[in-house]
Scaffold this motif. Structure first.
Motif, PDB file in Angstrom:
ATOM      1  N   GLY A 131       0.832  -1.197   0.000  1.00  0.00           N
ATOM      2  CA  GLY A 131       0.000   0.000   0.000  1.00  0.00           C
ATOM      3  C   GLY A 131       0.864   1.244   0.000  1.00  0.00           C
ATOM      4  O   GLY A 131       2.053   1.208   0.332  1.00  0.00           O
ATOM      5  N   ASP A 214       3.389   1.069  -5.022  1.00  0.00           N
ATOM      6  CA  ASP A 214       2.381   1.363  -4.010  1.00  0.00           C
ATOM      7  C   ASP A 214       1.440   0.190  -3.762  1.00  0.00           C
ATOM      8  O   ASP A 214       0.297   0.364  -3.344  1.00  0.00           O
ATOM      9  CB  ASP A 214       1.565   2.597  -4.419  1.00  0.00           C
ATOM     10  CG  ASP A 214       2.401   3.870  -4.334  1.00  0.00           C
ATOM     11  OD1 ASP A 214       3.378   3.886  -3.565  1.00  0.00           O
ATOM     12  OD2 ASP A 214       2.080   4.834  -5.049  1.00  0.00           O
ATOM     13  N   THR A 215       1.920  -0.996  -4.023  1.00  0.00           N
ATOM     14  CA  THR A 215       1.168  -2.208  -3.716  1.00  0.00           C
ATOM     15  C   THR A 215       2.158  -3.226  -3.165  1.00  0.00           C
ATOM     16  O   THR A 215       3.150  -2.838  -2.551  1.00  0.00           O
ATOM     17  CB  THR A 215       0.413  -2.712  -4.961  1.00  0.00           C
ATOM     18  OG1 THR A 215      -0.384  -3.837  -4.587  1.00  0.00           O
ATOM     19  CG2 THR A 215       1.350  -3.070  -6.089  1.00  0.00           C
ATOM     20  N   ALA A 242      -2.458  -2.979   3.584  1.00  0.00           N
ATOM     21  CA  ALA A 242      -3.654  -2.401   2.981  1.00  0.00           C
ATOM     22  C   ALA A 242      -4.497  -3.477   2.291  1.00  0.00           C
ATOM     23  O   ALA A 242      -3.949  -4.370   1.629  1.00  0.00           O
ATOM     24  CB  ALA A 242      -3.254  -1.340   1.956  1.00  0.00           C
ATOM     25  N   SER A 244      -6.016  -3.171  -0.337  1.00  0.00           N
ATOM     26  CA  SER A 244      -5.721  -3.075  -1.767  1.00  0.00           C
ATOM     27  C   SER A 244      -4.556  -3.972  -2.168  1.00  0.00           C
ATOM     28  O   SER A 244      -4.495  -4.451  -3.313  1.00  0.00           O
ATOM     29  CB  SER A 244      -5.412  -1.626  -2.144  1.00  0.00           C
ATOM     30  OG  SER A 244      -4.248  -1.161  -1.469  1.00  0.00           O
TER      31      SER A 244
END
Length: 284
Positions: A131, A214-215, A242, A244
């Motif tokens: 995340g 960002d993952t 996260a 996600s």
């Protein structure tokens, strides 16, 4: 506990239970020791290891530079972490194994599966780290360490590491090699003599390449999209895990099962049962 020398680095490990092998990449960030499966965050509450050892030969270990394992002063990559796992399987004589990652261990498990799919029966990716806030937190940690190293030098970093029991996750100033500095005097001497500019470049590169998205960091999405390894993905829900990130793995892995259960409903009863159900369905 026993140790194995893998690629010149001492690795502390433990084997418990009986049944098909399950190689477990510990949670805990830069302090990923085998105790993390019993003592860290949600894993303390879920008692996954206690249940998994009833049906599987569970192999837990201290990631390099963590716990009681050794280390080497170099720009560490996800491939290096995965190589430690493959080396441990070789040392124990297991040709194939199920994989399980907790937290940041998910990245290493996925990288290993991409690099050596013939060695992997399946993988459980529990509360994967990732995340945008996670990436920002990791980069800030490395920047804090580099600021301390620039002000006090590697000798000052080593002195601080010896004066405290904190690891890189708890106190960024001590850096990723703090544990090795404390345990290995020869390593500590080499560390102190490292050229400051060389050290800065190495650490900067490590931060940039370990946490470049960002993952979920580690495996490339194009490699995951063609990976024919069954996977169970279980979401986390905080700044470092996260939801996600878990959904990203579900999207990328063709044979993924997603356990769509909030963290508050992942219990000591339900979570081990779901993991065991998945593993039982993926073959021995």
């Amino acid at each position: 506990m026993p140790t194995a020398v893998i690629d010149g680095i001492s690795t502390r490990y433990e084997v418990a239970g009986s049944g098909p092998p399950l190689l477990m990449f510990s949670p805990g960030g830069f302090d990923s020791s085998l105790e993390g499966w019993r003592e860290t965050g949600i894993y303390r509450r879920l008692r996954l290891l206690d249940r998994l050892t009833e049906r599987y030969t569970c192999i837990t270990f201290d990631r390099r530079e963590s716990g009681q394992s050794g280390g080497r002063l170099e720009r560490i990559s996800w491939a290096d972490y995965a190589a430690q796992g493959v080396g441990l399987l070789d040392h124990l004589g297991f040709e194939r194994a199920h994989l399980m990652g907790g937290c940041v261990g998910c990245s290493t498990a996925a990288v290993l599966a991409v690099a050596r799919p013939e060695r992997v029966l399946s993988m459980v990716l529990y509360s994967p780290a990732g995340g945008v806030k996670y990436r920002m937190k990791q980069h800030a940690r490395f920047l804090r360490h580099l600021a301390h190293a620039e002000e006090y030098g590697t000798a000052g970093v080593a002195e601080l590491a010896r004066s405290t029991g904190s690891g890189f996750t708890a106190d960024p100033r001590v850096g990723p090699w703090a544990g090795v500095i404390r345990r290995d005097e020869a390593f500590a001497e080499r560390y102190v003599r490292t050229d400051p500019e060389r050290y800065r470049v190495m650490v900067t590169g490590m931060a940039r390449l370990l946490f470049d998205r960002d993952t979920v960091p580690g495996p490339e999405p194009e490699d995951l999209l063609t990976l024919d390894v069954p996977a169970l993905v279980v979401p986390g829900q905080d700044d470092s895990h996260a939801p996600s990130a878990a959904r990203y793995l579900e999207e990328c892995l063709p044979l993924a099962e997603y356990w769509n259960v909030p963290v508050t409903e992942q219990t000591e009863t339900s979570a081990p049962a779901r993991v065991l159900e998945f593993l039982a369905g993926t073959g021995e």
